[in-house]
Design a protein around this motif. Sequence first.
Motif, PDB file in Angstrom:
ATOM      1  N   ARG A  27       0.933  -0.671   0.040  1.00  0.00           N
ATOM      2  CA  ARG A  27      -0.169   0.185   0.079  1.00  0.00           C
ATOM      3  C   ARG A  27       1.133   1.348   0.227  1.00  0.00           C
ATOM      4  O   ARG A  27       2.188   1.587   0.729  1.00  0.00           O
ATOM      5  CB  ARG A  27      -0.640   0.215   1.321  1.00  0.00           C
ATOM      6  CG  ARG A  27      -2.150  -0.797   1.308  1.00  0.00           C
ATOM      7  CD  ARG A  27      -2.776  -0.937   2.773  1.00  0.00           C
ATOM      8  NE  ARG A  27      -3.459  -2.426   2.478  1.00  0.00           N
ATOM      9  CZ  ARG A  27      -4.335  -2.972   3.139  1.00  0.00           C
ATOM     10  NH1 ARG A  27      -3.920  -2.740   4.519  1.00  0.00           N
ATOM     11  NH2 ARG A  27      -5.038  -3.411   3.416  1.00  0.00           N
ATOM     12  N   ALA A  28      -0.242   2.183  -0.496  1.00  0.00           N
ATOM     13  CA  ALA A  28       1.003   2.970  -1.040  1.00  0.00           C
ATOM     14  C   ALA A  28       1.378   4.182   0.604  1.00  0.00           C
ATOM     15  O   ALA A  28       0.127   4.113   1.492  1.00  0.00           O
ATOM     16  CB  ALA A  28       0.346   4.672  -1.385  1.00  0.00           C
ATOM     17  N   ARG A  29       2.779   5.306   0.949  1.00  0.00           N
ATOM     18  CA  ARG A  29       2.835   5.599   2.307  1.00  0.00           C
ATOM     19  C   ARG A  29       1.874   6.723   2.037  1.00  0.00           C
ATOM     20  O   ARG A  29       1.883   7.685   1.242  1.00  0.00           O
ATOM     21  CB  ARG A  29       4.039   5.763   2.529  1.00  0.00           C
ATOM     22  CG  ARG A  29       4.327   6.226   3.764  1.00  0.00           C
ATOM     23  CD  ARG A  29       5.633   6.448   4.544  1.00  0.00           C
ATOM     24  NE  ARG A  29       6.119   7.463   4.784  1.00  0.00           N
ATOM     25  CZ  ARG A  29       6.931   7.008   6.536  1.00  0.00           C
ATOM     26  NH1 ARG A  29       7.356   5.864   6.318  1.00  0.00           N
ATOM     27  NH2 ARG A  29       6.995   7.999   7.621  1.00  0.00           N
ATOM     28  N   THR A  30       0.440   7.082   3.532  1.00  0.00           N
ATOM     29  CA  THR A  30       0.264   8.417   3.339  1.00  0.00           C
ATOM     30  C   THR A  30       1.101   9.443   3.636  1.00  0.00           C
ATOM     31  O   THR A  30       1.382   9.443   4.631  1.00  0.00           O
ATOM     32  CB  THR A  30      -0.696   7.990   4.427  1.00  0.00           C
ATOM     33  OG1 THR A  30      -2.143   7.060   4.121  1.00  0.00           O
ATOM     34  CG2 THR A  30      -2.016   9.236   4.198  1.00  0.00           C
ATOM     35  N   ALA A  31       0.986   9.983   2.847  1.00  0.00           N
ATOM     36  CA  ALA A  31       1.602  11.618   3.150  1.00  0.00           C
ATOM     37  C   ALA A  31       0.614  12.717   3.736  1.00  0.00           C
ATOM     38  O   ALA A  31      -0.094  13.734   2.805  1.00  0.00           O
ATOM     39  CB  ALA A  31       1.798  12.637   1.713  1.00  0.00           C
ATOM     40  N   PHE A  32       1.051  12.905   5.032  1.00  0.00           N
ATOM     41  CA  PHE A  32      -0.249  13.857   5.416  1.00  0.00           C
ATOM     42  C   PHE A  32       0.140  15.071   5.126  1.00  0.00           C
ATOM     43  O   PHE A  32       1.057  15.247   5.032  1.00  0.00           O
ATOM     44  CB  PHE A  32      -0.344  13.585   7.084  1.00  0.00           C
ATOM     45  CG  PHE A  32      -0.612  12.320   8.067  1.00  0.00           C
ATOM     46  CD1 PHE A  32      -2.121  12.197   7.608  1.00  0.00           C
ATOM     47  CD2 PHE A  32       0.331  11.049   7.708  1.00  0.00           C
ATOM     48  CE1 PHE A  32      -2.957  10.893   8.323  1.00  0.00           C
ATOM     49  CE2 PHE A  32      -1.152  10.402   8.267  1.00  0.00           C
ATOM     50  CZ  PHE A  32      -2.166   9.462   8.255  1.00  0.00           C
ATOM     51  N   THR A  33      -0.645  15.581   5.301  1.00  0.00           N
ATOM     52  CA  THR A  33      -0.871  17.889   5.237  1.00  0.00           C
ATOM     53  C   THR A  33       0.190  18.256   6.247  1.00  0.00           C
ATOM     54  O   THR A  33       0.140  18.109   7.403  1.00  0.00           O
ATOM     55  CB  THR A  33      -1.768  18.840   4.756  1.00  0.00           C
ATOM     56  OG1 THR A  33      -2.742  18.266   5.579  1.00  0.00           O
ATOM     57  CG2 THR A  33      -1.915  17.954   3.138  1.00  0.00           C
ATOM     58  N   SER A  34       0.669  19.189   6.779  1.00  0.00           N
ATOM     59  CA  SER A  34       0.705  19.656   7.798  1.00  0.00           C
ATOM     60  C   SER A  34      -0.786  19.987   8.626  1.00  0.00           C
ATOM     61  O   SER A  34      -0.127  20.191  10.210  1.00  0.00           O
ATOM     62  CB  SER A  34       2.025  20.813   7.471  1.00  0.00           C
ATOM     63  OG  SER A  34       1.523  21.793   6.998  1.00  0.00           O
ATOM     64  N   GLU A  35      -1.169  20.883   7.754  1.00  0.00           N
ATOM     65  CA  GLU A  35      -2.509  21.132   8.521  1.00  0.00           C
ATOM     66  C   GLU A  35      -3.339  19.745   9.031  1.00  0.00           C
ATOM     67  O   GLU A  35      -3.999  19.843  10.332  1.00  0.00           O
ATOM     68  CB  GLU A  35      -3.648  21.390   8.217  1.00  0.00           C
ATOM     69  CG  GLU A  35      -3.108  22.959   7.484  1.00  0.00           C
ATOM     70  CD  GLU A  35      -1.989  22.624   6.465  1.00  0.00           C
ATOM     71  OE1 GLU A  35      -2.390  21.562   5.389  1.00  0.00           O
ATOM     72  OE2 GLU A  35      -1.511  24.196   5.767  1.00  0.00           O
ATOM     73  N   GLN A  36      -2.957  18.518   8.390  1.00  0.00           N
ATOM     74  CA  GLN A  36      -3.671  17.302   9.292  1.00  0.00           C
ATOM     75  C   GLN A  36      -3.245  17.127  10.499  1.00  0.00           C
ATOM     76  O   GLN A  36      -3.579  16.300  11.062  1.00  0.00           O
ATOM     77  CB  GLN A  36      -3.638  16.252   7.801  1.00  0.00           C
ATOM     78  CG  GLN A  36      -4.603  16.711   7.077  1.00  0.00           C
ATOM     79  CD  GLN A  36      -4.482  15.472   5.432  1.00  0.00           C
ATOM     80  OE1 GLN A  36      -2.899  14.950   5.143  1.00  0.00           O
ATOM     81  NE2 GLN A  36      -5.479  14.782   5.300  1.00  0.00           N
ATOM     82  N   VAL A  37      -1.919  16.589   9.993  1.00  0.00           N
ATOM     83  CA  VAL A  37      -0.594  16.596  11.392  1.00  0.00           C
ATOM     84  C   VAL A  37      -0.821  17.872  12.386  1.00  0.00           C
ATOM     85  O   VAL A  37      -1.141  16.488  13.529  1.00  0.00           O
ATOM     86  CB  VAL A  37       1.053  16.474  10.814  1.00  0.00           C
ATOM     87  CG1 VAL A  37       1.482  16.441  11.678  1.00  0.00           C
ATOM     88  CG2 VAL A  37       1.575  15.649   9.851  1.00  0.00           C
ATOM     89  N   CYS A  38      -1.001  18.710  12.438  1.00  0.00           N
ATOM     90  CA  CYS A  38      -1.073  19.658  13.290  1.00  0.00           C
ATOM     91  C   CYS A  38      -2.634  19.316  14.190  1.00  0.00           C
ATOM     92  O   CYS A  38      -2.379  19.248  15.342  1.00  0.00           O
ATOM     93  CB  CYS A  38      -1.083  21.140  12.625  1.00  0.00           C
ATOM     94  SG  CYS A  38      -1.656  22.268  14.139  1.00  0.00           S
ATOM     95  N   ARG A  39      -3.757  19.462  13.276  1.00  0.00           N
ATOM     96  CA  ARG A  39      -5.292  18.577  13.672  1.00  0.00           C
ATOM     97  C   ARG A  39      -5.215  17.098  14.393  1.00  0.00           C
ATOM     98  O   ARG A  39      -4.890  17.065  16.158  1.00  0.00           O
ATOM     99  CB  ARG A  39      -6.151  18.885  13.422  1.00  0.00           C
ATOM    100  CG  ARG A  39      -7.092  18.041  13.550  1.00  0.00           C
ATOM    101  CD  ARG A  39      -8.096  19.287  13.946  1.00  0.00           C
ATOM    102  NE  ARG A  39      -9.399  18.875  14.878  1.00  0.00           N
ATOM    103  CZ  ARG A  39     -10.852  18.855  14.266  1.00  0.00           C
ATOM    104  NH1 ARG A  39     -10.591  19.500  12.354  1.00  0.00           N
ATOM    105  NH2 ARG A  39     -11.893  18.675  13.710  1.00  0.00           N
TER     106      ARG A  39
END
Length: 88
Positions: A31-43
């Motif tokens: 499975r492809a690794r999920t690349a979270f956005t900085s906004e998603q990581v912050c939340r």
Amino acid sequence: ADESSGYESESAGGERAAAAGPGGARGRQRRARTAFTSEQVCRLEKTFQRQKYLGASERRKLAAALRLSEMQIKTWFQNRRMKLKRQI
């Protein structure tokens, strides 16, 4: 791979990693690794600071708000708890 699994990410460019060479994952694709956005990581981090575990309804709401799958949220929290455990 299964697109409903929630592991494919928009920023992954739609490309899926092939299984490891000979003797790899028995012909299955990784499975492809999920690349979270900085906004998603912050939340996610803010939510994690308040509570280390999410119930199903909380996970569903957060997934909808961040436009991620519930499995991605669940996995992120599992990984974050393990990171915290290693730090301690």
